[in-house]
Every structure is written in structure tokens, then in C-alpha cells.
Design an enzyme around this catalytic site. Structure first.
Site, short mmCIF file in Angstrom:
data_model
loop_
_atom_site.label_atom_id
_atom_site.label_comp_id
_atom_site.label_asym_id
_atom_site.label_seq_id
_atom_site.Cartn_x
_atom_site.Cartn_y
_atom_site.Cartn_z
N ASN A 4 11.45 -59.26 -37.55
CA ASN A 4 12.04 -59.61 -38.84
C ASN A 4 11.14 -60.65 -39.53
O ASN A 4 11.14 -61.81 -39.14
CB ASN A 4 13.45 -60.18 -38.61
CG ASN A 4 14.07 -60.76 -39.87
OD1 ASN A 4 13.65 -60.45 -40.99
ND2 ASN A 4 15.07 -61.62 -39.70
N LYS A 52 11.39 -61.85 -42.45
CA LYS A 52 12.09 -62.68 -43.44
C LYS A 52 11.32 -62.67 -44.76
O LYS A 52 10.72 -61.66 -45.11
CB LYS A 52 12.30 -64.09 -42.90
CG LYS A 52 12.87 -64.08 -41.48
CD LYS A 52 13.37 -65.40 -41.02
CE LYS A 52 13.78 -65.28 -39.56
NZ LYS A 52 14.58 -66.38 -39.09
N HIS A 59 22.69 -60.63 -40.89
CA HIS A 59 21.85 -61.67 -40.27
C HIS A 59 22.47 -63.03 -40.60
O HIS A 59 23.02 -63.22 -41.68
CB HIS A 59 20.42 -61.59 -40.83
CG HIS A 59 19.46 -62.46 -40.09
ND1 HIS A 59 19.38 -63.81 -40.34
CD2 HIS A 59 18.59 -62.20 -39.09
CE1 HIS A 59 18.47 -64.34 -39.52
NE2 HIS A 59 17.97 -63.38 -38.76
N GLU A 90 21.32 -65.71 -41.58
CA GLU A 90 20.86 -66.33 -42.83
C GLU A 90 21.58 -65.72 -44.03
O GLU A 90 21.87 -66.40 -45.02
CB GLU A 90 19.33 -66.20 -42.95
CG GLU A 90 18.64 -67.14 -41.97
CD GLU A 90 17.27 -66.68 -41.49
OE1 GLU A 90 16.65 -65.80 -42.12
OE2 GLU A 90 16.82 -67.21 -40.45
N GLU A 136 22.58 -62.98 -31.69
CA GLU A 136 21.68 -64.06 -32.09
C GLU A 136 22.46 -65.35 -32.26
O GLU A 136 23.05 -65.59 -33.33
CB GLU A 136 21.03 -63.72 -33.43
CG GLU A 136 20.20 -62.47 -33.43
CD GLU A 136 19.14 -62.53 -34.52
OE1 GLU A 136 17.97 -62.56 -34.16
OE2 GLU A 136 19.49 -62.61 -35.71
N GLY A 188 15.04 -69.70 -35.13
CA GLY A 188 14.03 -70.51 -35.82
C GLY A 188 13.99 -71.96 -35.37
O GLY A 188 13.37 -72.80 -36.01
N SER A 241 14.38 -67.37 -31.20
CA SER A 241 13.17 -68.00 -30.65
C SER A 241 12.57 -67.24 -29.48
O SER A 241 12.13 -67.83 -28.50
CB SER A 241 13.46 -69.46 -30.28
OG SER A 241 13.86 -70.19 -31.44
C1 PEP Z 1 15.68 -63.91 -36.52
O1 PEP Z 1 15.25 -64.11 -37.64
O2 PEP Z 1 16.53 -63.02 -36.35
C2 PEP Z 1 15.20 -64.74 -35.42
C3 PEP Z 1 15.69 -64.54 -34.22
O3 PEP Z 1 14.25 -65.70 -35.71
P1 PEP Z 1 13.39 -66.54 -34.64
O4 PEP Z 1 12.79 -65.54 -33.67
O5 PEP Z 1 12.34 -67.23 -35.47
O6 PEP Z 1 14.31 -67.48 -33.96
#
Ligand code: PEP
Length: 257
Positions: free
Chosen positions: A10, A12, A100, A102, A172, A178, A218
Site C-alpha cells: 500500500n 498510500k 483502511h 487512515e 492491522e 507506520g 510495520s
Molecule cells: C498500512 O498502510 O496498511 C501499513 C500497515 O503501513 P506500515 O507498514 O507502514 O505500518
């Protein structure tokens, strides 16, 4: 039951269409036939890069899938700024992220909206990646399973059991996205197992055993192998590390680590 792992990057709101082409070219340079065979690999760029990457995938016959980060639940109409699932399907998009964290937190998407998107994606022959996960406070309060259970129940409302295997769930935890903090492999597996249990209650055991549950938060080359050794983790939704071709390739090649 062997479930084929799904690694989705992803991006973003990063990479214009030229940078996106470059990143995919760098990524495939690191991958070989065995990687593609073992693992389904998907990139999820911003809307503006979808057409360029679709063309690249076609022209070079790349074994890379295309995903979108969001979509409208409407097919067409006066919805300024929205992108229709019909348009995404036409671009050979095969996966769409729905809910997601976000989108939920920054753009105030609630479970009902996420559910409409999940159903719209399925209705147009694509696969939703339904993102669920608790915040730090919810985990501290012992509420993680209740929150994730409710996001799943509401997100999959009205989804026909016959189509359920097309759904991917990405667990998640919001506190891991992040932040550089990853859930321990065992905690991540417990929650992915909980998700599968909920899916079994909803769609039956056989279907739940076929459905893929990703972990996201992460994920990096240094922690992916241990996460992927867990029984209920079928892949990863990767943010930051997917912006670096060598890191995302290493994640996709987790079986060699
Ligand atoms: C994500 O955007 O779904 C995500 C898991 O980001 P990151 O790997 O940067 O934590």
C-alpha cells in the site's frame, strides 16, 4: 489447507505515475518465477498511477496484481472527487482496500460506509481487502476482540457466503501502522485466528479455512519471516516498506529468509 500468501504494498499518497513505473520495474528486477508461484504479489498505488502500471503489467506480462486504495460505493453520478468501482474494474484492478484505518480515522469512514464499499467491490468482480484493527486505547482496555469482531460483522454484512472466499481481511492494529511497532508474531497470530473464528461463525468452517487473513503494521524484511511462520497469517499489507523495491521484494521472498 494451504492458502497462497498475499503480499500487498500500500503506497498510500506516495509516487506520481513516473515514480510508480520505476518502482514496479525495480521490484520485478528482484523477483523470480518461484516467488510469483509461491506468493501473490500486489501493488496498491494512488489512483493517478493505476493506468500507467496497468499498461506496464500488460506490456511486460508481469505477474503482479493491481490494487486500489479506496473506491466509491456508487457506480456513477454527481459524486465529485470519487472514483467508481466500474472505472477500477476497467483498469484491471483486482483488489480494493476497504476501511483502511487512515480512511476510518482521517476521513471519518464508518462501518456502514465500509460495508457499502465491500459490496460494491464484489459486485464489480474485484476483491475487497477489508481492514480491521483496534487502537492502542482499545487494546489497553481489553477491547481488541470486541472492536475487531464488530468491524468484521458490520463490514461483511450482506456479503453472500458464495462470494466470501473472494474477501481478504487485513488485521492491522492501528498502533502498529507506520509507527515501527509491530505486534509480536504470537499476538498477531492470535488476532488473525480470532478473525478466522469469526469468519467461520459467519460463513462456515470450510469457507473460513480458505479465506486469507493478512497482518499489517510495520512489516519489514526483518520481521516478515517470523510473522509468516504463524498458522493464521496468510500474508501482509505493507505500507512504508513497500515504497522501497528491495525491502518489498525481500518481504515477498519471505520464504527464503
Ligand atoms: C498500512 O498502510 O496498511 C501499513 C500497515 O503501513 P506500515 O507498514 O507502514 O505500518
Amino acid at each position: 489447507m494451504a492458502r497462497r500468501p498475499l503480499m500487498a504494498g500500500n503506497w498510500k499518497m506516495h509516487n506520481d505515475h513516473l515514480e510508480a513505473i520505476q518502482l514496479v520495474q525495480q521490484l520485478v528486477y528482484h523477483l523470480d518465477a518461484e516467488d510469483y508461484e509461491r506468493t501473490e504479489i500486489v501493488v496498491v498505488p494512488p489512483f493517478t498511477a493505476l493506468r500507467s502500471i496497468q499498461t506496464l503489467i500488460d506490456a511486460d506480462r508481469l505477474d503482479i496484481g493491481l490494487g486500489a486504495q479506496n473506491c466509491s460505493y456508487e457506480d456513477a453520478g454527481a459524486y465529485t472527487g470519487e472514483v467508481s468501482p466500474v472505472m477500477l474494474a476497467k483498469l484491471a484492478v483486482s483488489y480494493v482496500l476497504c476501511g483502511h484505518s487512515e480512511r476510518r480515522q482521517i476521513f471519518c469512514e464508518d462501518d456502514a460506509t465500509v460495508n457499502r464499499k465491500v459490496r460494491a467491490v464484489l459486485a464489480h468482480g474485484m476483491r475487497p481487502i477489508l481492514c480491521v484493527g483496534e487502537t492502542d486505547e482499545q487494546r489497553e482496555a481489553g477491547d481488541a476482540e470486541r472492536v475487531v469482531g464488530e468491524q468484521l460483522r458490520a463490514g461483511l454484512d450482506g456479503v453472500d457466503a458464495a462470494r466470501a472466499t473472494e474477501v481478504v481481511v487485513a488485521y492491522e492494529p492501528v498502533w502498529a501502522i507506520g509507527t515501527g511497532k509491530t505486534a509480536t508474531p504470537s499476538d498477531a497470530n492470535t488476532m488473525c485466528g480470532f478473525v478466522r473464528g469469526q469468519l467461520a461463525e459467519r460463513f462456515g468452517d470450510e469457507t473460513a479455512q480458505q479465506l486469507r487473513v493478512q497482518y499489517g503494521g510495520s512489516v519489514k524484511p526483518g520481521n516478515v519471516a517470523e510473522l509468516m511462520r504463524q498458522s493464521d497469517i496468510d500474508g501482509a499489507l505493507v505500507g512504508g516498506a513497500s515504497l522501497h523495491a528491495d525491502d518489498f521484494a525481500a518481504i515477498c521472498r519471505f520464504h527464503r529468509l
